[in-house]
Design a protein around this motif. Structure first.
Motif, PDB file in Angstrom:
ATOM      1  N   ARG A  39      45.177   6.357 -30.770  1.00  0.00           N
ATOM      2  CA  ARG A  39      45.210   4.958 -31.193  1.00  0.00           C
ATOM      3  C   ARG A  39      43.829   4.309 -31.040  1.00  0.00           C
ATOM      4  O   ARG A  39      43.363   3.589 -31.936  1.00  0.00           O
ATOM      5  N   ALA A  40      43.173   4.565 -29.916  1.00  0.00           N
ATOM      6  CA  ALA A  40      41.852   3.984 -29.689  1.00  0.00           C
ATOM      7  C   ALA A  40      40.829   4.534 -30.682  1.00  0.00           C
ATOM      8  O   ALA A  40      39.981   3.788 -31.195  1.00  0.00           O
ATOM      9  N   ARG A  41      40.915   5.811 -30.976  1.00  0.00           N
ATOM     10  CA  ARG A  41      39.962   6.408 -31.922  1.00  0.00           C
ATOM     11  C   ARG A  41      40.142   5.827 -33.310  1.00  0.00           C
ATOM     12  O   ARG A  41      39.162   5.602 -34.032  1.00  0.00           O
ATOM     13  N   ALA A  42      41.379   5.565 -33.709  1.00  0.00           N
ATOM     14  CA  ALA A  42      41.623   4.967 -35.022  1.00  0.00           C
ATOM     15  C   ALA A  42      40.984   3.589 -35.124  1.00  0.00           C
ATOM     16  O   ALA A  42      40.364   3.240 -36.142  1.00  0.00           O
ATOM     17  N   VAL A  43      41.109   2.789 -34.055  1.00  0.00           N
ATOM     18  CA  VAL A  43      40.524   1.446 -34.076  1.00  0.00           C
ATOM     19  C   VAL A  43      38.998   1.521 -34.084  1.00  0.00           C
ATOM     20  O   VAL A  43      38.334   0.812 -34.852  1.00  0.00           O
ATOM     21  N   VAL A  44      38.421   2.388 -33.256  1.00  0.00           N
ATOM     22  CA  VAL A  44      36.967   2.478 -33.164  1.00  0.00           C
ATOM     23  C   VAL A  44      36.365   2.976 -34.476  1.00  0.00           C
ATOM     24  O   VAL A  44      35.363   2.425 -34.967  1.00  0.00           O
ATOM     25  N   GLU A  45      36.944   3.997 -35.080  1.00  0.00           N
ATOM     26  CA  GLU A  45      36.395   4.526 -36.327  1.00  0.00           C
ATOM     27  C   GLU A  45      36.523   3.521 -37.466  1.00  0.00           C
ATOM     28  O   GLU A  45      35.652   3.440 -38.334  1.00  0.00           O
ATOM     29  N   LEU A  51      34.832  -4.274 -28.933  1.00  0.00           N
ATOM     30  CA  LEU A  51      34.718  -2.923 -29.475  1.00  0.00           C
ATOM     31  C   LEU A  51      33.940  -2.019 -28.533  1.00  0.00           C
ATOM     32  O   LEU A  51      34.295  -0.849 -28.337  1.00  0.00           O
ATOM     33  N   SER A  52      32.883  -2.545 -27.916  1.00  0.00           N
ATOM     34  CA  SER A  52      32.104  -1.750 -26.980  1.00  0.00           C
ATOM     35  C   SER A  52      32.936  -1.356 -25.767  1.00  0.00           C
ATOM     36  O   SER A  52      32.862  -0.216 -25.289  1.00  0.00           O
ATOM     37  N   GLN A  53      33.741  -2.275 -25.265  1.00  0.00           N
ATOM     38  CA  GLN A  53      34.605  -1.958 -24.129  1.00  0.00           C
ATOM     39  C   GLN A  53      35.660  -0.928 -24.487  1.00  0.00           C
ATOM     40  O   GLN A  53      35.947  -0.016 -23.699  1.00  0.00           O
ATOM     41  N   LEU A  54      36.234  -1.044 -25.686  1.00  0.00           N
ATOM     42  CA  LEU A  54      37.225  -0.057 -26.119  1.00  0.00           C
ATOM     43  C   LEU A  54      36.592   1.315 -26.288  1.00  0.00           C
ATOM     44  O   LEU A  54      37.189   2.335 -25.912  1.00  0.00           O
ATOM     45  N   ARG A  55      35.386   1.378 -26.845  1.00  0.00           N
ATOM     46  CA  ARG A  55      34.703   2.662 -27.002  1.00  0.00           C
ATOM     47  C   ARG A  55      34.402   3.285 -25.642  1.00  0.00           C
ATOM     48  O   ARG A  55      34.511   4.506 -25.473  1.00  0.00           O
ATOM     49  N   ARG A  56      34.046   2.462 -24.674  1.00  0.00           N
ATOM     50  CA  ARG A  56      33.775   2.971 -23.331  1.00  0.00           C
ATOM     51  C   ARG A  56      35.036   3.574 -22.718  1.00  0.00           C
ATOM     52  O   ARG A  56      34.997   4.656 -22.126  1.00  0.00           O
TER      53      ARG A  56
END
Length: 469
Positions: free
Chosen positions: A43-49, A65-70
């Motif tokens: 789920r996180a990868r889908a949002v980040v990409e 977005l930076s916090q989610l990628r971290r």
């Protein structure tokens, strides 16, 4: 007495039953936590990409977005360590559970972000397949927030009469120049500025009256961007800034690239600081580059080797992006366990000499560089007697033709895919060459003669220790 014995026996039996139940339930609980983490990662990868394919100007959205990628990188690192690296089961399940909780909390915080992404314009479609792959392979990985922040500074209208100056401060090889080059290639920036001038400290040392007349004419009549790679010389910078302030358009901008923290005071706006990548972020980058389109779960033998390689090469605290990109490219060129083990053997046999190197050489080798490392090739027993000492690392950002660069790479040499000419004692090898602007190339000198002396000094030191025992 019988009552006391009965109570003790009941307590022992109860503890034994609880231990057995927890022992049999532990694998199931661990598997459930790992599966839950994997679903959260998807789920996180889908949002980040999806977000990386959008032009986001809102600073709060970029921060989310930076916090989610971290958290995405941290979760992937935890899951892979649980799968491919032996660890205490209790600590492993605790780490996985903590990663799940943190990642799900981050996903819950970005629900509004997902909705707002639909209003953000997409990036240029025709360049997306090309940039999406090289974005990860370059130093641009994880720099979307910094890139949009720099673009916002360049595009905003002038708020004062002074020439707007933004310093970009960061340590060696964290991606300062690559970030600026990507921003300069952005269509929004190229359409906003008529001219983009790149200057170094040597250009600032010249007298301001002797600067290129065409540069002055451009600055007077057109909106220009000046990228100044400032090493030192604040006085030369102030003379240059004064000269520019008298002639250039107020809509022009200046970006300073520097490693020195004191240069942050030269800007008219707060500096943009680039921090080194975290270990979890480097692992996420390394795994994606090394396996390419392959799934690490389908190759558990390679995954275990990759974990060991990553942990070993991270001990070389220098140029993390270069090390990860170079190593991943070498592994991806030959997706066999034998080739990966060969690289792992090189890593295990590498000796790093830090500035305080007297303890390694026993004081018998003088004038060693501040940072060098000793490797032994792994082609066979006959070649193990020829060690290589790599030192004098240099970086070049020459644009265009790479014909003058060495043809032999470092990993080709130490893994046995390249041979040394007979009688050659010192030569240059290519460490890494970037495929995107600013086309940085890293070259080191290989000193065979000094390597033999270092090995002899180390062997003497070992013999002295044995005699002392």
């Amino acid at each position: 007495m019988d009552v006391l014995l009965s109570a003790v026996a009941s307590d022992v039996i109860g503890r034994l039953v609880s231990f057995l139940i927890s022992k049999y339930q532990e694998p199931s609980a661990t598997a459930d936590a790992a599966a839950k983490l994997q679903r959260a990662l998807l789920r996180a990868r889908a949002v980040v990409e999806e977000a990386e394919g959008r032009q986001i100007a809102n600073r709060a959205m970029l921060l989310q977005l930076s916090q989610l990628r971290r958290e995405l990188c941290r979760g992937a690192y935890t899951l892979d360590a649980f799968r491919w690296r032996a660890a205490d089961p209790i600590l492993a399940i605790t780490g996985v559970a903590a990663a799940v909780e943190s990642l799900e909390a981050a996903l819950g915080d970005v629900r509004e972000l997902v909705v707002l992404l639909g209003a953000c314009p997409p990036r240029v479609t025709r360049r997306q397949p090309y940039c999406a792959y090289l974005f990860m392979e370059s130093c641009m990985f994880g720099r979307q927030m910094e890139k949009e922040q720099l673009v916002s500074f360049l595009l905003q209208p002038p708020a004062q009469d002074l020439l707007a100056v933004l310093p970009i401060i960061g340590a060696h090889d964290v991606g300062k120049r690559t970030l600026v080059e990507h921003v300069c290639l952005d269509e929004r920036v190229r359409g906003h500025f008529t001219w983009i001038h790149r200057l170094g400290s040597d250009d600032l040392d010249r007298d301001h009256e002797q600067h290129d007349s065409s540069l002055m004419d451009d600055a007077t009549t057109a909106r220009s961007l000046f990228v100044v790679d400032l090493a030192d010389g604040e006085d030369a910078w102030r003379r240059f800034l004064l000269s520019m302030s008298r002639r250039e358009s107020r809509e022009s901008k200046v970006v300073i690239i520097s490693r020195t923290e004191r240069h942050s005071a030269l800007g008219t706006v707060p500096p943009l600081r680039l921090l080194p990548p975290r270990r979890e972020e480097l692992w996420y980058l390394f795994r994606g580059l090394a396996f390419g389109g392959a799934d690490p779960e389908d190759r558990p033998d390679l995954a275990r080797i990759a974990v060991a390689l990553f942990e070993g090469f991270m001990l070389l605290d220098v140029s993390p992006f270069t090390t990860v990109s170079n190593l991943a490219a070498t592994l991806r060129s030959d997706m066999t366990a034998r080739a990966w083990r060969r690289v792992l053997n090189v890593s295990a046999a590498t000796t790093v000499f830090l500035p305080d190197h007297s303890s390694h050489t026993g004081g018998e080798i003088d004038n060693l560089p501040e940072f060098c490392f000793l490797c032994r090739p792994v082609r066979g027993d006959a070649c193990r007697s020829t060690p290589f000492l790599f030192c004098d690392r240099r970086k070049s950002t020459t644009r265009g033709d790479h014909g003058e660069l060495p043809r032999v790479t470092l990993l080709e040499l130490v893994t046995g895919r390249a041979a040394v000419d007979v009688g050659e004692t010192r030569f240059d090898v290519l460490v890494w060459r970037s495929r995107i602007p600013p086309y940085a190339s890293y070259v080191v000198a290989c000193d065979v003669e000094r390597a033999r002396r270092v090995v002899v000094a180390g062997e003497k030191r070992v013999r002295k220790r044995r005699r002392g025992q």
